[in-house]
Scaffold this active site. Sequence first.
Site, PDB file in Angstrom:
ATOM      1  N   ASN A   1       0.818  -1.208   0.000  1.00 27.32           N
ATOM      2  CA  ASN A   1       0.000   0.000   0.000  1.00 27.32           C
ATOM      3  C   ASN A   1       0.848   1.253   0.000  1.00 27.32           C
ATOM      4  OD1 ASN A   1      -0.554   1.949   2.492  1.00 27.32           O
ATOM      5  ND2 ASN A   1       0.097  -0.038   3.330  1.00 27.32           N
TER       6      ASN A   1
ATOM      7  N   GLY B   1      -0.817   6.860   2.047  1.00 27.52           N
ATOM      8  CA  GLY B   1      -0.445   8.254   2.343  1.00 27.52           C
ATOM      9  C   GLY B   1      -1.448   8.976   3.222  1.00 27.52           C
TER      10      GLY B   1
ATOM     11  N   ASN C   1       2.629   7.763  15.270  1.00 25.77           N
ATOM     12  CA  ASN C   1       3.129   7.100  14.055  1.00 25.77           C
ATOM     13  C   ASN C   1       4.211   7.961  13.414  1.00 25.77           C
ATOM     14  OD1 ASN C   1       3.523   5.731  11.692  1.00 25.77           O
ATOM     15  ND2 ASN C   1       1.455   6.023  10.895  1.00 25.77           N
TER      16      ASN C   1
ATOM     17  N   SER D   1       5.273   5.650   8.828  1.00 27.19           N
ATOM     18  CA  SER D   1       4.662   5.295   7.551  1.00 27.19           C
ATOM     19  C   SER D   1       5.671   5.532   6.434  1.00 27.19           C
ATOM     20  CB  SER D   1       3.423   6.137   7.292  1.00 27.19           C
ATOM     21  OG  SER D   1       3.068   6.036   5.933  1.00 27.19           O
TER      22      SER D   1
ATOM     23  N   LYS E   1       5.199   4.047  17.225  1.00 29.28           N
ATOM     24  CA  LYS E   1       5.289   2.977  16.215  1.00 29.28           C
ATOM     25  C   LYS E   1       6.508   3.231  15.348  1.00 29.28           C
ATOM     26  CE  LYS E   1       2.452   0.471  12.876  1.00 29.28           C
ATOM     27  NZ  LYS E   1       1.073   0.322  12.402  1.00 29.28           N
TER      28      LYS E   1
ATOM     29  N   GLY F   1       2.567  -9.433   9.978  1.00 30.97           N
ATOM     30  CA  GLY F   1       2.429 -10.802   9.493  1.00 30.97           C
ATOM     31  C   GLY F   1       1.747 -11.769  10.442  1.00 30.97           C
TER      32      GLY F   1
HETATM   33  C1  LIG Z   1      -3.861  -0.555   3.644  1.00 32.97           C
HETATM   34  C2  LIG Z   1      -3.019  -0.298   4.859  1.00 32.97           C
HETATM   35  C3  LIG Z   1      -3.092   0.930   5.486  1.00 32.97           C
HETATM   36  C4  LIG Z   1      -2.321   1.178   6.642  1.00 32.97           C
HETATM   37  N1  LIG Z   1      -2.430   2.385   7.273  1.00 32.97           N
HETATM   38  C5  LIG Z   1      -1.732   2.615   8.406  1.00 32.97           C
HETATM   39  C6  LIG Z   1      -1.884   3.822   9.124  1.00 32.97           C
HETATM   40  O1  LIG Z   1      -2.683   4.688   8.793  1.00 32.97           O
HETATM   41  N2  LIG Z   1      -1.110   3.986  10.249  1.00 32.97           N
HETATM   42  C7  LIG Z   1      -0.237   3.043  10.691  1.00 32.97           C
HETATM   43  O2  LIG Z   1       0.428   3.241  11.735  1.00 32.97           O
HETATM   44  N3  LIG Z   1      -0.099   1.870  10.049  1.00 32.97           N
HETATM   45  C8  LIG Z   1      -0.828   1.638   8.923  1.00 32.97           C
HETATM   46  N4  LIG Z   1      -0.685   0.437   8.280  1.00 32.97           N
HETATM   47  C9  LIG Z   1       0.290  -0.560   8.782  1.00 32.97           C
HETATM   48  C10 LIG Z   1      -0.367  -1.576   9.702  1.00 32.97           C
HETATM   49  O3  LIG Z   1      -0.884  -0.961  10.860  1.00 32.97           O
HETATM   50  C11 LIG Z   1       0.670  -2.650  10.125  1.00 32.97           C
HETATM   51  O4  LIG Z   1       1.739  -2.013  10.810  1.00 32.97           O
HETATM   52  C12 LIG Z   1       1.251  -3.387   8.936  1.00 32.97           C
HETATM   53  O5  LIG Z   1       0.259  -3.627   7.957  1.00 32.97           O
HETATM   54  C13 LIG Z   1       1.874  -4.730   9.356  1.00 32.97           C
HETATM   55  O6  LIG Z   1       0.923  -5.571   9.948  1.00 32.97           O
HETATM   56  P1  LIG Z   1       0.153  -6.741   9.115  1.00 32.97           P
HETATM   57  O7  LIG Z   1       1.212  -7.548   8.425  1.00 32.97           O
HETATM   58  O8  LIG Z   1      -0.602  -7.484  10.143  1.00 32.97           O
HETATM   59  O9  LIG Z   1      -0.754  -6.047   8.136  1.00 32.97           O
HETATM   60  C14 LIG Z   1      -1.454   0.171   7.142  1.00 32.97           C
HETATM   61  C15 LIG Z   1      -1.403  -1.078   6.497  1.00 32.97           C
HETATM   62  C16 LIG Z   1      -2.170  -1.326   5.390  1.00 32.97           C
HETATM   63  C17 LIG Z   1      -2.097  -2.694   4.733  1.00 32.97           C
END
Ligand SMILES: Cc1cc2nc3c(=O)[nH]c(=O)nc-3n(C[C@H](O)[C@H](O)[C@H](O)COP(=O)(O)O)c2cc1C
Length: 308
Positions: free
Chosen positions: A76, A79, A131, A134, A167, A247
């Site tokens: 992703n 933004g 955060n 990102s 984070k 993950g």
């Molecule tokens: C579509 C999408 C949008 C995300 N938006 C944010 C966000 O706004 N703020 C944030 O701290 N992390 C965001 N993340 C990261 C997730 O919170 C997480 O740290 C990351 O996806 C890893 O975890 P996972 O493998 O379980 O998805 C986003 C992830 C995805 C896939």
Amino acid sequence: MTNGVNRSELETDLAGITLPTPIGMAAGFDKDCKILGSILKLGFGFVTGGTVTIASRPGNPKPRMIRLPDMKAVMNSMGFPGQGLEPALRRLGKAQKYKDRVLISIAGTIEDEIFECLRRTQTHVAGIELNISSPNTTGLRIFHEPARLRGLIEGLVAEKRVPLFVKIPPWPRDEENRREIHKLAETAVDAGVDGLVVANTHPVESSRLKVGRGGLSGAPLFEHTELMIADVQALVRGHTSIIACGGVTTAEHAWQLLAKGASAVQLYTSFIYEGPGLPARINKRLAKLMCAAGIDNVSDITGDPPTL
Ligand SMILES: Cc1cc2nc3c(=O)[nH]c(=O)nc-3n(C[C@H](O)[C@H](O)[C@H](O)COP(=O)(O)O)c2cc1C
């Protein structure tokens, strides 16, 4: 069907916040805080709303979210699209009954924006997740400069009335990258945060995303998340809470991260692939694994999960 949260053995403490289960929904799923209660009812012990910024933002041009089903992963480059602080505040106000299990993720490109987000959201939530990690919002990188991060966190710590988490980005590349992120983690801990969220998505480049790069999430991250938790635990030695993220798909994954020192875990991408029953399944399986291993509370989990 129950969601598996009414089991005292799963109850845990996250930096002073009591959670019915250590399995949480990560930031980014409910960016505008529209469905926090519904997410919790599925069996999540907590949910992080946001990331919220002061002003509304359109986010990056599309395509900005690509599924990689063979890998159970997502790329992703969102933004931070979002409606901004005011609508989020209104919804948080209406979701007060869930307050004890809601964290809010906040971000900004200058300190004043972040202070305002903290001041105005903190009465509505159990904790704040700052955060700075990102990969899709370049302005956030200014807080990767340790002196600037220290100043920001010390200021936030002086004002906070709920636990503050930071984070951090992952360090999938090389030793230099690892040292740089360790420095950030050390700085955050030294400046007084209550916990670290380890970690955000892994930076990737792809022509399938309109902006050419973004963050990878989902199954391929797990192995690295495990390494990072062990690494961060060695750094903070129990003085700071750790939320593991990246993950997580199964109860065995949660077990492994809790055993390495995390107080809680978060997931997002596996929920997309496995569906809304996932948190309930993880809760029940985790309780079953603990029963088989003779462990009475999640905080006592050590070693490898038993094979059932
Ligand atoms: C579509 C999408 C949008 C995300 N938006 C944010 C966000 O706004 N703020 C944030 O701290 N992390 C965001 N993340 C990261 C997730 O919170 C997480 O740290 C990351 O996806 C890893 O975890 P996972 O493998 O379980 O998805 C986003 C992830 C995805 C896939």
